[in-house]
Design an enzyme around this catalytic site. Sequence first.
Site, PDB file in Angstrom:
ATOM      1  CD1 TRP A   1     -35.535 -53.394 -49.721  1.00 41.36           C
ATOM      2  CD2 TRP A   1     -37.016 -54.106 -48.226  1.00 41.36           C
ATOM      3  NE1 TRP A   1     -35.234 -54.696 -49.429  1.00 41.36           N
ATOM      4  CE2 TRP A   1     -36.125 -55.156 -48.510  1.00 41.36           C
ATOM      5  CE3 TRP A   1     -38.033 -54.338 -47.292  1.00 41.36           C
ATOM      6  CZ2 TRP A   1     -36.223 -56.414 -47.905  1.00 41.36           C
ATOM      7  CZ3 TRP A   1     -38.125 -55.588 -46.692  1.00 41.36           C
ATOM      8  CH2 TRP A   1     -37.223 -56.606 -47.001  1.00 41.36           C
TER       9      TRP A   1
ATOM     10  CB  ALA B   1     -35.825 -67.530 -51.923  1.00 45.80           C
TER      11      ALA B   1
HETATM   12  N1  PHE Z   1     -35.138 -59.434 -51.255  1.00 48.11           N
HETATM   13  C1  PHE Z   1     -34.022 -59.305 -50.353  1.00 48.11           C
HETATM   14  C2  PHE Z   1     -33.436 -57.889 -50.541  1.00 48.11           C
HETATM   15  O1  PHE Z   1     -33.645 -57.286 -51.538  1.00 48.11           O
HETATM   16  C3  PHE Z   1     -32.971 -60.347 -50.622  1.00 48.11           C
HETATM   17  C4  PHE Z   1     -33.440 -61.738 -50.362  1.00 48.11           C
HETATM   18  C5  PHE Z   1     -34.029 -62.499 -51.358  1.00 48.11           C
HETATM   19  C6  PHE Z   1     -33.291 -62.315 -49.085  1.00 48.11           C
HETATM   20  C7  PHE Z   1     -34.434 -63.788 -51.126  1.00 48.11           C
HETATM   21  C8  PHE Z   1     -33.686 -63.593 -48.864  1.00 48.11           C
HETATM   22  C9  PHE Z   1     -34.256 -64.331 -49.837  1.00 48.11           C
HETATM   23  O2  PHE Z   1     -32.742 -57.402 -49.682  1.00 48.11           O
END
Ligand code: PHE
Length: 346
Positions: A160, A314
């Site tokens: 990110w 999640a």
């Molecule tokens: N937070 C991750 C993303 O933005 C997505 C995700 C959320 C993956 C929860 C696994 C569990 O790419």
Amino acid sequence: MTIAVPSLVTLEAAALAALAAAPDAAGIDDWRAMWLGRQDGRITGLLRSVKDQPAPERASFGGAANLLKGRVEAALAEKLGGMKSAALRELTTTAALDVSLPGRPQTIGRLHPVTQTLRDIIAAFGEMGFRVAEGPEVEWDRYNFDAMRIPADHPARDMWDTIWVDSIIGGKRDMLLRTHTSPNQARVMERQAPPIRVIVPGKCYRQEATDATHEWQLTQVEGLAVDEGVRMSDLKGILYEFARRMFGPDRKIMFHHSYFPFVEPGVEMAIDWPVKQADGSTTYKWVEILGAGMVHPEIIANHGHDPKKYTGFAFGLGVERVALLRWGIEDIRHFYANDLRFLSQF
Ligand code: PHE
């Protein structure tokens, strides 16, 4: 001075003739001054002269004079009314006012397609027992990354490209625009004991090159379920059901393995995206709409719960991507281009 009844008749006839001859508003003003003027209007003078009449005639003379005045005033009112409607008639022809034309439609606002999609997503998960929680868009590094098992200098941070807030505490950049809604897994587990079933919708920000399926601003819906005996099959069942509700039973769905530091195992779910080609044909492409997996036991333990007793799943869902797939939109950047020709189609 005595004025005989025949001269009253003459006076009235003269007043009415002059009124009829008045050509316009200015002419009427002149006429009014001449006949009804307070100072020396001729009819005003006539009424004033009542008191000069010999006593036996005074009453009948006064009555006749008042009736005369009443008739002349009525004629004036009629003339004014006639002039007004003549003016209106004139206006309808010269100003070409067509009162039979339909009115201009009111422009009515509507919800942005991303908002519509977000509401449908919330409703779908709401029916499956998830309640809505919220968290901050400006987030601490320790929630966005550390709590999610992404320590400083960990290569996973490169997943990110973060937009940082210009704040340094203790020599460390500590505040950012959240890159995902996942920090809310930690925030929810901190304040609530299992059983947990929440979704957390909200905006996220990533400093990345934009293309047809990437924007630097995105909306996510985080999902979190923590309870005794939660399994991967529960996650798949919930996500299949969501996809059926959102895209219908015939749409193709694919799960494949993926890596996120905060889940083990991790998956991504993709949907087939029809893209119209220049020659009129349609090609299909898999578009990932969410990342998911089983909550890492360390995260459950770090936020106050016993990972031997509780397990959880999640997921993080991209709302713009869902909107893209649901309506067959060819470019995600349309959503924030503020072009009404695009927005008014939904
Ligand atoms: N937070 C991750 C993303 O933005 C997505 C995700 C959320 C993956 C929860 C696994 C569990 O790419």
